[in-house]
Write a protein that holds these residues in place. Sequence first.
Motif, PDB file in Angstrom:
ATOM      1  N   ILE A  66      97.684 -27.865 -24.951  1.00  0.00           N
ATOM      2  CA  ILE A  66      98.328 -28.159 -23.678  1.00  0.00           C
ATOM      3  C   ILE A  66      99.838 -28.128 -23.864  1.00  0.00           C
ATOM      4  O   ILE A  66     100.369 -28.844 -24.724  1.00  0.00           O
ATOM      5  N   ALA A  67     100.513 -27.324 -23.077  1.00  0.00           N
ATOM      6  CA  ALA A  67     101.973 -27.305 -23.065  1.00  0.00           C
ATOM      7  C   ALA A  67     102.426 -28.265 -21.972  1.00  0.00           C
ATOM      8  O   ALA A  67     102.082 -28.087 -20.799  1.00  0.00           O
ATOM      9  N   LEU A  68     103.162 -29.288 -22.352  1.00  0.00           N
ATOM     10  CA  LEU A  68     103.628 -30.285 -21.389  1.00  0.00           C
ATOM     11  C   LEU A  68     104.849 -29.771 -20.633  1.00  0.00           C
ATOM     12  O   LEU A  68     105.596 -28.921 -21.134  1.00  0.00           O
ATOM     13  N   ASP A  69     105.069 -30.330 -19.442  1.00  0.00           N
ATOM     14  CA  ASP A  69     106.253 -29.950 -18.685  1.00  0.00           C
ATOM     15  C   ASP A  69     107.495 -30.548 -19.346  1.00  0.00           C
ATOM     16  O   ASP A  69     107.413 -31.362 -20.270  1.00  0.00           O
ATOM     17  N   GLU A  70     108.659 -30.149 -18.872  1.00  0.00           N
ATOM     18  CA  GLU A  70     109.904 -30.568 -19.518  1.00  0.00           C
ATOM     19  C   GLU A  70     110.100 -32.082 -19.483  1.00  0.00           C
ATOM     20  O   GLU A  70     110.538 -32.683 -20.466  1.00  0.00           O
ATOM     21  N   GLY A  71     109.746 -32.718 -18.375  1.00  0.00           N
ATOM     22  CA  GLY A  71     109.911 -34.162 -18.271  1.00  0.00           C
ATOM     23  C   GLY A  71     109.040 -34.918 -19.256  1.00  0.00           C
ATOM     24  O   GLY A  71     109.501 -35.837 -19.945  1.00  0.00           O
ATOM     25  N   GLN A  72     107.769 -34.554 -19.337  1.00  0.00           N
ATOM     26  CA  GLN A  72     106.868 -35.207 -20.283  1.00  0.00           C
ATOM     27  C   GLN A  72     107.266 -34.900 -21.724  1.00  0.00           C
ATOM     28  O   GLN A  72     107.190 -35.762 -22.595  1.00  0.00           O
ATOM     29  N   SER A  73     107.713 -33.666 -21.964  1.00  0.00           N
ATOM     30  CA  SER A  73     108.159 -33.294 -23.311  1.00  0.00           C
ATOM     31  C   SER A  73     109.360 -34.125 -23.737  1.00  0.00           C
ATOM     32  O   SER A  73     109.410 -34.655 -24.853  1.00  0.00           O
ATOM     33  N   ARG A  74     110.334 -34.256 -22.855  1.00  0.00           N
ATOM     34  CA  ARG A  74     111.519 -35.062 -23.148  1.00  0.00           C
ATOM     35  C   ARG A  74     111.141 -36.527 -23.387  1.00  0.00           C
ATOM     36  O   ARG A  74     111.643 -37.178 -24.305  1.00  0.00           O
ATOM     37  N   TYR A  75     110.228 -37.031 -22.577  1.00  0.00           N
ATOM     38  CA  TYR A  75     109.782 -38.418 -22.726  1.00  0.00           C
ATOM     39  C   TYR A  75     109.187 -38.660 -24.114  1.00  0.00           C
ATOM     40  O   TYR A  75     109.542 -39.619 -24.801  1.00  0.00           O
TER      41      TYR A  75
ATOM     42  N   LEU B 159      99.235 -40.017 -20.727  1.00  0.00           N
ATOM     43  CA  LEU B 159      99.881 -39.058 -19.842  1.00  0.00           C
ATOM     44  C   LEU B 159      98.871 -38.444 -18.887  1.00  0.00           C
ATOM     45  O   LEU B 159      97.765 -38.067 -19.290  1.00  0.00           O
ATOM     46  N   PHE B 160      99.280 -38.327 -17.633  1.00  0.00           N
ATOM     47  CA  PHE B 160      98.493 -37.608 -16.635  1.00  0.00           C
ATOM     48  C   PHE B 160      98.934 -36.154 -16.692  1.00  0.00           C
ATOM     49  O   PHE B 160     100.126 -35.849 -16.599  1.00  0.00           O
ATOM     50  N   VAL B 161      97.979 -35.246 -16.863  1.00  0.00           N
ATOM     51  CA  VAL B 161      98.290 -33.817 -16.955  1.00  0.00           C
ATOM     52  C   VAL B 161      97.441 -33.046 -15.946  1.00  0.00           C
ATOM     53  O   VAL B 161      96.330 -33.471 -15.626  1.00  0.00           O
ATOM     54  N   PRO B 162      97.933 -31.916 -15.457  1.00  0.00           N
ATOM     55  CA  PRO B 162      97.140 -31.137 -14.499  1.00  0.00           C
ATOM     56  C   PRO B 162      96.119 -30.209 -15.161  1.00  0.00           C
ATOM     57  O   PRO B 162      95.260 -29.656 -14.494  1.00  0.00           O
ATOM     58  N   HIS B 163      96.200 -30.048 -16.464  1.00  0.00           N
ATOM     59  CA  HIS B 163      95.380 -29.081 -17.191  1.00  0.00           C
ATOM     60  C   HIS B 163      93.919 -29.522 -17.309  1.00  0.00           C
ATOM     61  O   HIS B 163      93.615 -30.706 -17.308  1.00  0.00           O
TER      62      HIS B 163
ATOM     63  N   LEU C 101     100.408 -30.190 -27.109  1.00  0.00           N
ATOM     64  CA  LEU C 101      99.382 -31.101 -27.599  1.00  0.00           C
ATOM     65  C   LEU C 101      98.141 -30.321 -28.004  1.00  0.00           C
ATOM     66  O   LEU C 101      97.833 -29.288 -27.418  1.00  0.00           O
ATOM     67  N   ALA C 102      97.417 -30.863 -28.961  1.00  0.00           N
ATOM     68  CA  ALA C 102      96.109 -30.330 -29.329  1.00  0.00           C
ATOM     69  C   ALA C 102      95.089 -31.410 -28.993  1.00  0.00           C
ATOM     70  O   ALA C 102      95.184 -32.537 -29.494  1.00  0.00           O
ATOM     71  N   LEU C 103      94.137 -31.081 -28.115  1.00  0.00           N
ATOM     72  CA  LEU C 103      93.109 -32.056 -27.736  1.00  0.00           C
ATOM     73  C   LEU C 103      92.127 -32.249 -28.880  1.00  0.00           C
ATOM     74  O   LEU C 103      91.737 -31.294 -29.546  1.00  0.00           O
ATOM     75  N   LYS C 104      91.739 -33.498 -29.076  1.00  0.00           N
ATOM     76  CA  LYS C 104      90.784 -33.808 -30.138  1.00  0.00           C
ATOM     77  C   LYS C 104      89.407 -34.088 -29.555  1.00  0.00           C
ATOM     78  O   LYS C 104      88.492 -33.303 -29.723  1.00  0.00           O
ATOM     79  N   ALA C 105      89.267 -35.232 -28.878  1.00  0.00           N
ATOM     80  CA  ALA C 105      87.947 -35.606 -28.380  1.00  0.00           C
ATOM     81  C   ALA C 105      88.092 -36.484 -27.143  1.00  0.00           C
ATOM     82  O   ALA C 105      89.100 -37.174 -26.964  1.00  0.00           O
TER      83      ALA C 105
ATOM     84  N   GLU D   2      99.638 -39.439 -32.088  1.00  0.00           N
ATOM     85  CA  GLU D   2      98.575 -39.384 -31.084  1.00  0.00           C
ATOM     86  C   GLU D   2      99.014 -39.931 -29.737  1.00  0.00           C
ATOM     87  O   GLU D   2      99.805 -40.867 -29.667  1.00  0.00           O
ATOM     88  N   VAL D   3      98.475 -39.332 -28.690  1.00  0.00           N
ATOM     89  CA  VAL D   3      98.624 -39.810 -27.318  1.00  0.00           C
ATOM     90  C   VAL D   3      97.265 -39.671 -26.642  1.00  0.00           C
ATOM     91  O   VAL D   3      96.365 -39.031 -27.168  1.00  0.00           O
ATOM     92  N   ALA D   4      97.146 -40.278 -25.471  1.00  0.00           N
ATOM     93  CA  ALA D   4      95.941 -40.112 -24.659  1.00  0.00           C
ATOM     94  C   ALA D   4      96.339 -39.333 -23.406  1.00  0.00           C
ATOM     95  O   ALA D   4      97.431 -39.537 -22.865  1.00  0.00           O
ATOM     96  N   VAL D   5      95.470 -38.442 -22.962  1.00  0.00           N
ATOM     97  CA  VAL D   5      95.736 -37.668 -21.745  1.00  0.00           C
ATOM     98  C   VAL D   5      94.534 -37.765 -20.808  1.00  0.00           C
ATOM     99  O   VAL D   5      93.395 -37.950 -21.249  1.00  0.00           O
TER     100      VAL D   5
END
Length: 181
Positions: A16-25, A4-8, A62-66, A37-40
């Motif tokens: 990270i709180a995702l927007d509604e579209g990414q959350s729904r996805y 996912l591409f995020v602006p944060h 999301l909680a960022l790991k590394a 897990e996901v990659a951002v």
Amino acid sequence: MIRLFVPHDLTPGAGIALDEGQSRYLAAVMRLAVGDEVAVFNGRDGEWSATLAVVGKRSVALALKAQTRPQIVGPDLDLVVALVKRARLETIIEKAAELGVRRVRLVVTERTQADHTNVARLQTIAVEAAEQTGRLDAPQVVEPLKLEKMLRAWDDRALMFCDEAGDARPVLEVLAGAQPA
């Protein structure tokens, strides 16, 4: 893995709180759950692994790991393209993102039949293509300008014109003989 591409800003341990579209996805379409897990990436801080910390109907956190890949900057390459029919333009934007352009500059020429386009939709297409191809950034789609105005404002970077007529020398042959500026 889903990217996912995020602006944060991306930093260790950040939430990270995702927007509604990414959350729904993630929650409804991909049916991910807490702990998955996901990659951002954001185009500035590289790619990071993250886990879903909160999954609701309309919100995912999301909680960022590394960091998994450091940020790299691709070539400073612009694609200048005239507005064409919507489906064709969307394909051009997608392929430009896949090939690594940094910006897509939309222009209106004398023979352009469309005089406007939905730049926000084209930007979304560019982001989706970046997510799928492994890029660490997403190209910027620039609002359309008249070709003459864009050319007058062009900086000192090289500008190459390509015509699909098919009677020109191959581009690599032309570039091999080009003199440095």
